[in-house]
Design a protein around this motif. Sequence first.
Motif, PDB file in Angstrom:
ATOM      1  N   LEU A 141      83.932 -45.785   6.753  1.00 56.60           N
ATOM      2  CA  LEU A 141      82.721 -46.439   6.294  1.00 56.60           C
ATOM      3  C   LEU A 141      82.501 -46.267   4.797  1.00 56.60           C
ATOM      4  O   LEU A 141      82.144 -47.219   4.095  1.00 56.60           O
ATOM      5  N   GLU A 142      82.721 -45.082   4.273  1.00 57.05           N
ATOM      6  CA  GLU A 142      82.507 -44.815   2.843  1.00 57.05           C
ATOM      7  C   GLU A 142      83.503 -45.597   1.982  1.00 57.05           C
ATOM      8  O   GLU A 142      83.144 -46.113   0.927  1.00 57.05           O
ATOM      9  N   VAL A 143      84.739 -45.677   2.430  1.00 53.42           N
ATOM     10  CA  VAL A 143      85.764 -46.429   1.699  1.00 53.42           C
ATOM     11  C   VAL A 143      85.362 -47.899   1.617  1.00 53.42           C
ATOM     12  O   VAL A 143      85.445 -48.526   0.557  1.00 53.42           O
ATOM     13  N   MET A 183      88.655 -42.190  -3.988  1.00 54.21           N
ATOM     14  CA  MET A 183      89.180 -40.912  -3.474  1.00 54.21           C
ATOM     15  C   MET A 183      88.053 -40.046  -2.910  1.00 54.21           C
ATOM     16  O   MET A 183      88.231 -39.389  -1.888  1.00 54.21           O
ATOM     17  N   LYS A 184      86.913 -40.054  -3.580  1.00 53.66           N
ATOM     18  CA  LYS A 184      85.755 -39.301  -3.077  1.00 53.66           C
ATOM     19  C   LYS A 184      85.309 -39.853  -1.724  1.00 53.66           C
ATOM     20  O   LYS A 184      85.033 -39.089  -0.790  1.00 53.66           O
ATOM     21  N   ALA A 185      85.230 -41.175  -1.627  1.00 57.63           N
ATOM     22  CA  ALA A 185      84.819 -41.813  -0.378  1.00 57.63           C
ATOM     23  C   ALA A 185      85.824 -41.534   0.731  1.00 57.63           C
ATOM     24  O   ALA A 185      85.438 -41.275   1.878  1.00 57.63           O
ATOM     25  N   PHE A 186      87.087 -41.585   0.398  1.00 49.67           N
ATOM     26  CA  PHE A 186      88.129 -41.286   1.382  1.00 49.67           C
ATOM     27  C   PHE A 186      87.980 -39.855   1.891  1.00 49.67           C
ATOM     28  O   PHE A 186      88.085 -39.597   3.088  1.00 49.67           O
ATOM     29  N   GLY A 187      87.716 -38.921   0.963  1.00 48.12           N
ATOM     30  CA  GLY A 187      87.500 -37.519   1.349  1.00 48.12           C
ATOM     31  C   GLY A 187      86.312 -37.368   2.280  1.00 48.12           C
ATOM     32  O   GLY A 187      86.371 -36.623   3.272  1.00 48.12           O
ATOM     33  N   LYS A 188      85.209 -38.081   2.004  1.00 46.75           N
ATOM     34  CA  LYS A 188      84.028 -38.024   2.862  1.00 46.75           C
ATOM     35  C   LYS A 188      84.347 -38.567   4.254  1.00 46.75           C
ATOM     36  O   LYS A 188      83.925 -37.991   5.265  1.00 46.75           O
ATOM     37  N   ILE A 226      87.277 -38.681   5.733  1.00 48.16           N
ATOM     38  CA  ILE A 226      88.163 -37.729   6.410  1.00 48.16           C
ATOM     39  C   ILE A 226      87.360 -36.543   6.941  1.00 48.16           C
ATOM     40  O   ILE A 226      87.574 -36.098   8.080  1.00 48.16           O
ATOM     41  N   ASP A 227      86.419 -36.054   6.125  1.00 47.52           N
ATOM     42  CA  ASP A 227      85.556 -34.958   6.587  1.00 47.52           C
ATOM     43  C   ASP A 227      84.785 -35.348   7.837  1.00 47.52           C
ATOM     44  O   ASP A 227      84.679 -34.561   8.787  1.00 47.52           O
ATOM     45  N   LYS A 228      84.259 -36.557   7.888  1.00 51.39           N
ATOM     46  CA  LYS A 228      83.519 -37.033   9.063  1.00 51.39           C
ATOM     47  C   LYS A 228      84.425 -37.107  10.290  1.00 51.39           C
ATOM     48  O   LYS A 228      84.035 -36.740  11.387  1.00 51.39           O
ATOM     49  N   ILE A 229      85.653 -37.611  10.075  1.00 46.48           N
ATOM     50  CA  ILE A 229      86.597 -37.728  11.187  1.00 46.48           C
ATOM     51  C   ILE A 229      86.967 -36.347  11.717  1.00 46.48           C
ATOM     52  O   ILE A 229      86.982 -36.117  12.932  1.00 46.48           O
ATOM     53  N   VAL A 230      87.236 -35.412  10.821  1.00 44.06           N
ATOM     54  CA  VAL A 230      87.614 -34.048  11.230  1.00 44.06           C
ATOM     55  C   VAL A 230      86.449 -33.376  11.938  1.00 44.06           C
ATOM     56  O   VAL A 230      86.630 -32.752  12.994  1.00 44.06           O
TER      57      VAL A 230
END
Length: 176
Positions: A2-4, A157-162, A164-168
């Motif tokens: 979603l963030e991406v 990259m920041k959005a991708f990190g967010k 990934i954090d949500k998925i994990v």
Amino acid sequence: MLEVEKVITKFRDYVIQQSRSNLSKSSKNNSKALYNSLKGEVVTENNYTIVGFQMADYGTFVDLGVKGKTSSNKAPNSPYKFGSGTGRKGGLTQGINQWVKQKGFQFRDRKSGRFLSYESTAYLITRSIFQKGIKPSLFFTKPFEAGYKKYIDVDLMKAFGKDIDKIVDYNFKDIR
């Protein structure tokens, strides 16, 4: 992701808005056809998100310029060139005729001082453009590059990190 998708949508909107603004500021927005043809689409499929842009066919010529038949000084880096045998015949003449009439633009005869016809004025302008080329405006290229630096290089990259954090976090909660 979603963030991406949010970042890519912001990138799309920025490029369209800035490109339209550049067209208006550079007085290349005579009929508003190119302005209105600018569109962007964000497509998400199978965990991939892409953005695509559309504009009228002649928009790339306005953006990147066109080398002339005898000189490429105005657009030395352009991939386009008049007289290369590609494209439709008469498109430049028709466009210039229309522009001259819309603007009410006419040259004067040097000897008599009388106004030339719209057709004669359009012919002289068309011949000059055909020989010398069209200078690039970069109305789309500059916003695209600036938006890429602003949104894709930094925020993506920041959005991708967010994301990934949500998925994990989500998957970790399922394990418990």
